[in-house]
Design a protein around this motif. Structure first.
Motif, PDB file in Angstrom:
ATOM      1  N   VAL A  48      -1.728   8.751   0.932  1.00 37.80           N
ATOM      2  CA  VAL A  48      -0.987   8.210  -0.203  1.00 37.80           C
ATOM      3  C   VAL A  48      -0.940   9.182  -1.384  1.00 37.80           C
ATOM      4  N   HIS A  81      -9.580   2.686   1.586  1.00 35.34           N
ATOM      5  CA  HIS A  81      -8.800   1.527   1.988  1.00 35.34           C
ATOM      6  C   HIS A  81      -9.717   0.308   2.016  1.00 35.34           C
ATOM      7  N   TYR A  93       1.618   1.603   6.732  1.00 30.92           N
ATOM      8  CA  TYR A  93       1.190   0.972   5.484  1.00 30.92           C
ATOM      9  C   TYR A  93      -0.023   1.715   4.917  1.00 30.92           C
ATOM     10  N   ASN A  96       0.481   4.781   2.982  1.00 25.67           N
ATOM     11  CA  ASN A  96       1.191   4.642   1.703  1.00 25.67           C
ATOM     12  C   ASN A  96       0.457   3.767   0.708  1.00 25.67           C
ATOM     13  N   PHE A  97      -0.843   3.618   0.903  1.00 25.20           N
ATOM     14  CA  PHE A  97      -1.643   2.790   0.013  1.00 25.20           C
ATOM     15  C   PHE A  97      -3.058   3.341  -0.049  1.00 25.20           C
ATOM     16  N   TYR A  99      -6.851   3.261  -2.955  1.00 24.61           N
ATOM     17  CA  TYR A  99      -7.378   2.982  -4.285  1.00 24.61           C
ATOM     18  C   TYR A  99      -8.695   3.707  -4.500  1.00 24.61           C
ATOM     19  N   TRP A 121       0.341   2.321  -4.733  1.00 23.55           N
ATOM     20  CA  TRP A 121       1.164   1.715  -3.696  1.00 23.55           C
ATOM     21  C   TRP A 121       2.439   2.533  -3.524  1.00 23.55           C
ATOM     22  N   LEU A 125       6.300  -1.643  -0.239  1.00 22.78           N
ATOM     23  CA  LEU A 125       5.119  -2.249   0.365  1.00 22.78           C
ATOM     24  C   LEU A 125       4.949  -3.688  -0.093  1.00 22.78           C
ATOM     25  N   TYR A 127       1.812  -6.127  -0.368  1.00 23.52           N
ATOM     26  CA  TYR A 127       0.357  -6.277  -0.241  1.00 23.52           C
ATOM     27  C   TYR A 127       0.064  -7.686   0.251  1.00 23.52           C
ATOM     28  N   ARG A 173       4.492  -6.894  -4.626  1.00 24.81           N
ATOM     29  CA  ARG A 173       5.439  -6.171  -3.778  1.00 24.81           C
ATOM     30  C   ARG A 173       5.944  -4.985  -4.582  1.00 24.81           C
ATOM     31  N   THR A 174       6.041  -3.835  -3.974  1.00 23.13           N
ATOM     32  CA  THR A 174       6.559  -2.689  -4.699  1.00 23.13           C
ATOM     33  C   THR A 174       7.998  -2.442  -4.320  1.00 23.13           C
ATOM     34  N   PRO A 178       7.324   4.351  -5.881  1.00 23.49           N
ATOM     35  CA  PRO A 178       5.875   4.243  -5.740  1.00 23.49           C
ATOM     36  C   PRO A 178       5.194   4.183  -7.106  1.00 23.49           C
TER      37      PRO A 178
END
Length: 203
Positions: A48, A81, A93, A96-97, A99, A121, A125, A127, A173-174, A178
């Motif tokens: 990501v 993740h 997914y 592309n995610f 934290y 995000w 995407l 979540y 939702r994105t 991004p």
């Protein structure tokens, strides 16, 4: 390394009006004021991170102070993740995610019940809807993700300024852009969403 980022997150919270609906903000500030930063932080990279290049500043000084410092050190941080999603979400997914857990149990800075982190995000995407007892406060640093409730009602886009509190099953939702989140990004039709979040959960 992260002391300046945490200081800017605290300064942002102090710049906001005191709102009775967000009593957890005081607990988060107390936790941020008492942090002791460890000397060594080992970077962990995830796919990501490629979205960082597309993130633009919002033009709002209090937000951009956090975002600028985050972007400066993002590639030096341990990205992760959610363990429970590794066998549930498709690889596309997960690519592309991600934290960074800045403060909390098992985080860069230990705290027994307050968590502070920044997530990123990628575009398009959703979540997964989920439920937990912790109260969470999200703040969008860039972009316009949409938060919807567990009953399926679609929310309005969350821009860079407002807080969104949630307990239970909020679902961000994105869009095509991004961005990062705060617990609580970028130009063109394929940029990302950053946000930071804060959460309190007494055990």
């Amino acid at each position: 390394m992260i002391d300046e980022l945490l200081r800017r997150i605290a300064a942002f919270h102090r710049s906001r009006p005191v709102v009775p609906e967000y009593p957890m903000a005081a607990e988060v500030l107390d936790a941020l004021d008492g942090v002791r930063i460890p000397k060594g932080i080992e970077a962990v990279h995830l796919p990501v991170l490629r979205h960082l290049e597309g993130i633009e500043l919002s033009g709002q000084p209090a937000i951009d102070a956090v975002l600028e410092e985050f972007l400066r050190i993002a590639k030096q941080l341990p990205w992760q993740h959610t363990a429970g999603y590794l066998d549930v979400l498709p690889q596309d997914y997960l690519d592309n995610f991600g934290y960074v857990q800045l403060l909390g149990p098992g985080s860069i800075v230990e705290h027994p019940f307050v968590r502070v982190g920044i997530g990123l995000w990628g575009p398009h995407l959703h979540y997964p809807s989920h439920h937990h007892e912790a109260e969470e406060l999200y703040h969008v640093l860039a972009g316009e993700p949409v938060f919807s409730s567990g009953d399926g009602r679609r929310g309005r886009p969350a821009r860079a300024t407002p807080f969104t509190t949630r307990r239970g099953s909020p679902t961000p939702r994105t869009s095509a852009r991004p961005r990062p989140f705060s617990c609580i990004a970028g130009p063109g039709p394929s940029s990302a969403t950053p946000s930071w979040w804060a959460a309190t959960e007494r055990v």
